[in-house]
Design an enzyme around this catalytic site. Structure first.
Site: not given
Length: 409
Positions: A219, A372
């Site tokens: 998401c 990340c």
């Protein structure tokens, strides 16, 4: 059709059915609890009038113990409707904290909750609606060390997790404990869900046999339509209540898929694979869970977002940040001065993919902090770099990734 006609059609349909229990209904999952006090009976009057639920069904709901994994996009609406239905005890397991980006879809939380543990925010939100419903907040990550005890202590599990490792951990724990699981996943404009009940139908590993090794599209990277979470999360609560009461046809052996852009549900039926080995332990998913948590005991190179921030603000902090996310993610937020080297390039080329961009930092002993969105892809990047980087290269993983970083400096 006028509103009155619609109401008449619905009423005719209800009266025309002998009860709400279809031919494929399974036995009630929970035995009825004590008689309802008058105030509770009044609160749930609309349930008491339902065929197949009634007073006995509401007593089953009040006696139910439900474990909800994740208080995010799916967990938020599911928790609200489970609590509104009068579930006796809801345990929420989530080690994450509320971020401002969550508020677009995780409707259980508010602006004042930003920075707080999601599990605690969920507990207080339910208490404000119904103080009788017991909510246990577990601010921890579901893992091989706690999953079996948690599953065994509950009648039913709702898996609203956002990573493959946890989903497969739930599958194996369910098979080991016999606990049914209502599972769902969402991404962009689509969602899917099913019910996995050991011994009564196929499991996640019958549908998707192998745990994928690529978590790159989630998401955070692919986006999610906020209201979609309400549709699928509420449907999870519906399935849970059906199982508790033993009504209707649960999604056992069926994968329901919802496309928000076309407003269509479709269905895939699937069966158990007789040749698939059943879970006998959690070893098969333990390594994947450690990588997903990004905080394994043997990953000594982890560095917190707080320490990175302090060192960057101090200037000449002896580190350089490498961002392995996509360009789209970086456009939304990035750490100032970070070097962008997408994960795909690192997996393909190893150390040479970033050595040129690092320049003198590649050889002067500075910590190379890889980030990340959540710490999963950066951990993979470090694993890929270890075999090709010069010996002793100080590779550090930003624990929790940009989600832990919060907002740019």
């Amino acid at each position: 059709m006028t509103p009155a006609a619609v109401g008449a059609a619905v009423a005719d349909d209800v009266v025309g059915s002998a009860d709400a229990v279809g031919p494929a209904a399974l036995p009630p999952l929970v035995e009825p609890g004590p008689e309802l006090p008058p105030a509770r009976a009044a609160r749930f009057a609309r349930h008491l009038a339902l065929p197949g639920v009634g007073v006995e069904g509401q007593r089953r709901i009040a006696a139910a113990r439900v474990l909800v994994i994740g208080a995010g996009g799916l967990g938020a609406p599911a928790i609200q409707y489970l609590a509104a239905a009068g579930i006796g005890r809801i345990t929420v397991v989530d080690d994450d904290r509320v971020e401002r980006t969550n508020l677009q879809r995780q409707v259980l939380h508010t602006e004042s909750d930003v920075g707080r543990p999601k599990a605690e925010s969920a507990r207080e939100a339910v208490a404000a609606r119904d103080a009788v419903v017991q909510v246990v907040a577990r601010v921890e990550r579901l893992g091989p060390d706690n999953v079996l005890a948690l599953f065994a202590a509950h009648d039913l599990v709702l898996d609203g997790s956002d990573n493959f490792a946890t989903r497969y951990l739930c599958n194996d724990a369910a098979e080991l404990t016999g606990t049914p699981v209502v599972w769902a996943g969402i991404l962009r404009f689509a969602g899917q869900m099913s019910v996995f009940w050991p011994g009564r139908g196929p499991m996640l590993r019958d549908l998707f046999p192998e745990l994928p090794d690529d978590e790159s599209l989630d998401c955070a990277t692919g986006g999610v339509f906020g209201a979609l979470c309400g549709v699928v999360g509420s449907a999870m609560a519906v399935e849970a209540l059906k199982l508790v009461c033993g009504i209707g046809e649960p999604l056992v052996g069926r994968l329901a898929r919802y496309d928000a852009l076309t407003a269509r549900w479709d269905e895939l039926r699937f069966a158990a694979d007789p040749d698939r080995p059943r879970a006998t332990g959690l070893e098969a998913v333990a390594d994947a869970c450690r990588a997903a948590a990004a905080l394994p005991e043997d990953r000594l190179e982890d560095i917190s977002a707080g320490e990175v921030g302090v060192r960057l603000r101090a200037g000449a902090g002896g580190l350089v940040v490498v961002d392995v996310r996509t360009s789209t993610e970086r456009a939304a937020a990035s750490i100032p001065g970070s070097l962008h080297v997408p994960l795909g390039r690192i997996l393909a080329d190893g150390w040479p993919a970033l050595a040129a961009g690092l320049g003198e930092a590649a050889a002067d002993g500075r910590d190379i902090v890889v980030t990340c969105q959540s710490g999963i892809r950066s951990a993979r990047a470090i694993d890929a770099l270890r075999s090709t980087a010069p010996e002793g290269t100080p590779l550090r993983n930003l624990a929790g990734g940009m989600a832990a970083w919060g907002v740019p400096l």
